[in-house]
Design a protein around this motif. Structure first.
Motif, PDB file in Angstrom:
ATOM      1  N   ASP A   1      -0.432   7.480   4.280  1.00 42.76           N
ATOM      2  CA  ASP A   1      -1.793   7.059   3.963  1.00 42.76           C
ATOM      3  C   ASP A   1      -2.411   6.374   5.178  1.00 42.76           C
ATOM      4  O   ASP A   1      -1.769   5.568   5.862  1.00 42.76           O
ATOM      5  CB  ASP A   1      -1.760   6.105   2.766  1.00 42.76           C
TER       6      ASP A   1
ATOM      7  N   HIS B   1       0.434   4.526  -2.315  1.00 45.60           N
ATOM      8  CA  HIS B   1      -0.254   5.676  -1.711  1.00 45.60           C
ATOM      9  C   HIS B   1       0.591   6.447  -0.702  1.00 45.60           C
ATOM     10  O   HIS B   1       0.116   7.437  -0.136  1.00 45.60           O
ATOM     11  CB  HIS B   1      -1.542   5.209  -1.028  1.00 45.60           C
TER      12      HIS B   1
ATOM     13  N   ARG C   1       0.832  -1.206   0.000  1.00 43.14           N
ATOM     14  CA  ARG C   1       0.000   0.000   0.000  1.00 43.14           C
ATOM     15  C   ARG C   1       0.872   1.263   0.000  1.00 43.14           C
ATOM     16  O   ARG C   1       0.579   2.231  -0.704  1.00 43.14           O
ATOM     17  CB  ARG C   1      -0.902  -0.016   1.237  1.00 43.14           C
TER      18      ARG C   1
END
Length: 512
Positions: free
Chosen positions: A238, A234, A230
């Motif tokens: 995030d 991002h 992730r």
């Protein structure tokens, strides 16, 4: 639970013991090959899977992750299950689950269907793989016989990734992406039929299944890997990334606490008190993290930069398979004479040398000049490491804990690979974004009006600029891989202290 206790206490079915050790080893090694190559056989087929089942690019990565994370997360439970219920019967059950899941994956009609089948494959692999390794201890006597068996097993396990790339290219090019899954079905059925005839059953040890430990370990590791993946897309701030890392910390801490208090833990933590065994686990984790950088990013480089077809890309990895097999066989034959330490140190140094060489990758790098050499060094290093690290991990382990010890070794390999790849992808993504900004500036400064029109329509930089972005990201990932390889060298040199075993004594009293 009553059923589990009854199975654990039932007498083992008779097997034709010792009559055909070659067939027994072939069955065990074939299972490990099937399980290991399934990690990479899908890689080359991913574009075809994406088109057929309408995956977007982000979700497509879970075709790999659904397998590796389930596989790595449940390996500990698989090893423990074999200790309790009998390794041969658990081995057969895992193979059948794997074959069924492969069939379901091959006929998948949607992305959700395929991901569920891939997770089920991971479950089957987690059951079969640790029991396969433990069955070598059950079926082969300690000493040269077992060392030779470990040599064959290690060569197959080490070369499985490269073989998967080659086989994936062949099946995808000549048949269909579905055959990368279908190929497992007849192999799994054959193994399940032969195992009761030629593989000895192990002694069963009545006990309990540590489901809390299995859950916290699996979900904790999935959360940790997901957090890195992730972050690559991002960023580190995030909210989902931070939540994933927080959940991983909580669950993995709960796992350790549970294992300390559980009457029959899935991971006997006292196994880690042995310095050499802990070093073997740490070494395997670091080598696996570096290994995934080689397989993943070199595959990306030869296809997207050098323009290799899927089939040609598969063949490009044949030399590393040969190097792994040759080095593993040499290490197995010389364990009694030299002991594990020299091979662990030499193998780690070769791995480090391969990653250092690969980190020099540039836009003008050719296959012969910058791909073949690093992969050969890496293959020789991995082949040198696999046999002694397995022997070190299971040395002086009580028979009823062999499954747990081998399960931990397999887990560190899979978790190291998944965690290492997620970290390297994060480095790759950050470096690529930074390089893309520089290349965009250079492009806008030199672009013709026609090129600007095309760029606004597609949002993509022309090939010379986009290739530079890709190569810079790959080179940065390899540089991160240097950290894992260097840690492996430090562990091999300063942590592991094993010495050659004393030569066996013959009945006459003379050294064998």
């Amino acid at each position: 639970m009553a059923t589990s206790r009854a199975l654990a206490q039932a007498p083992p079915a008779p097997a034709r013991r010792g009559q055909h050790p070659g067939i027994a080893l072939t069955v065990i090694a074939a299972t490990q090959l099937m399980v290991v190559l399934d990690i990479t056989i899908v890689n080359i087929a991913l574009p075809h899977i994406q088109q057929a089942l309408n995956f977007n690019t982000t979700d497509l990565s879970w075709v790999i992750n659904a397998y590796t994370l389930t596989f790595g997360g449940l390996l500990l439970l698989g090893g423990r299950t074999g200790d309790i219920l009998g390794r041969r019967r658990v081995f057969i059950a895992g193979v059948l689950v794997f074959a069924l899941a492969s069939l379901l994956a091959g006929v998948a009609q949607s992305s959700a269907w395929l991901l569920a089948a891939r997770s089920l494959q991971g479950l089957g692999g987690a059951i079969a793989s640790p029991t396969a390794l433990a069955l070598i201890a059950t079926n082969f006597r300690e000493g040269p016989e077992r060392n030779r068996a470990f040599g064959v097993f290690s060569a197959v396990a080490g070369a499985g990734g490269a073989i998967g790339l080659l086989l994936g290219g062949m099946l995808t090019s000549w048949l269909s992406w579905r055959w990368v899954f279908f190929v497992n079905v007849p192999i799994g059925i054959a193994i399940a039929l032969l195992a009761p005839l030629y593989i000895n059953e192990s002694e069963r040890h009545p006990g309990r299944f540590d489901l809390v430990g299995a859950f916290t370990a699996t979900v904790g590791m999935v959360s940790l890997v997901f957090g890195f993946i992730r972050a690559a897309e991002h960023g580190w701030t995030d909210s989902v990334t931070l939540l994933s890392f927080s959940l991983a910390v909580v669950l993995l801490a709960a796992f350790v606490l549970n294992e300390r208090r559980a009457p029959q833990p899935i991971t006997p933590l006292h196994l880690l008190r042995d310095r050499n065994r802990s070093g073997a686990y740490g070494l395997m984790l670091c080598v696996a993290a570096a290994m995934f950088s080689i397989f993943f990013f070199v595959t990306l480089f030869v296809q997207d930069i050098l323009g290799f077809s899927p089939l040609r890309a598969g063949f490009a990895f044949l030399p590393i398979s040969v190097a792994i097999i040759a080095a593993a066989q040499f290490a197995a034959r010389n364990q009694v004479r030299y002991g594990p330490k020299p091979f662990l140190v030499t193998g780690s140094l070769l791995v480090l040398g391969g990653v250092v060489w690969a980190a020099q990758t540039g836009i003008t790098t050719t296959y012969v000049g910058g791909v073949l050499g690093p992969t050969l060094l890496f293959g020789l290093g991995m082949g040198s490491i696999f046999v002694p690290v397995m022997l070190t991990a299971v040395s002086h382990v009580a028979p009823h804990e062999t499954g747990a010890a081998t399960g931990m070794l397999n887990t560190t390999q899979q978790v190291g690979g998944s965690l290492g790849l997620s970290i390297l992808v994060t480095v790759y993504g950050t470096a690529s974004r930074n390089e893309a900004r520089q290349q965009l500036g250079a492009f806008l400064h030199q672009a013709t009006p026609q090129q600007l029109v095309e760029f606004r329509a597609t949002g993509r930089l022309p090939a010379p600029y986009s290739s530079q972005v890709l190569v810079h990201g790959i080179s940065s990932a390899f540089q991160m891989g240097l950290v894992f390889a260097a840690l492996a060298v430090l562990i091999a040199v300063f942590v592991i202290k094993v010495r050659p075993a004393p030569a066996p004594v013959s009945p006459s009293g003379e050294g064998a």
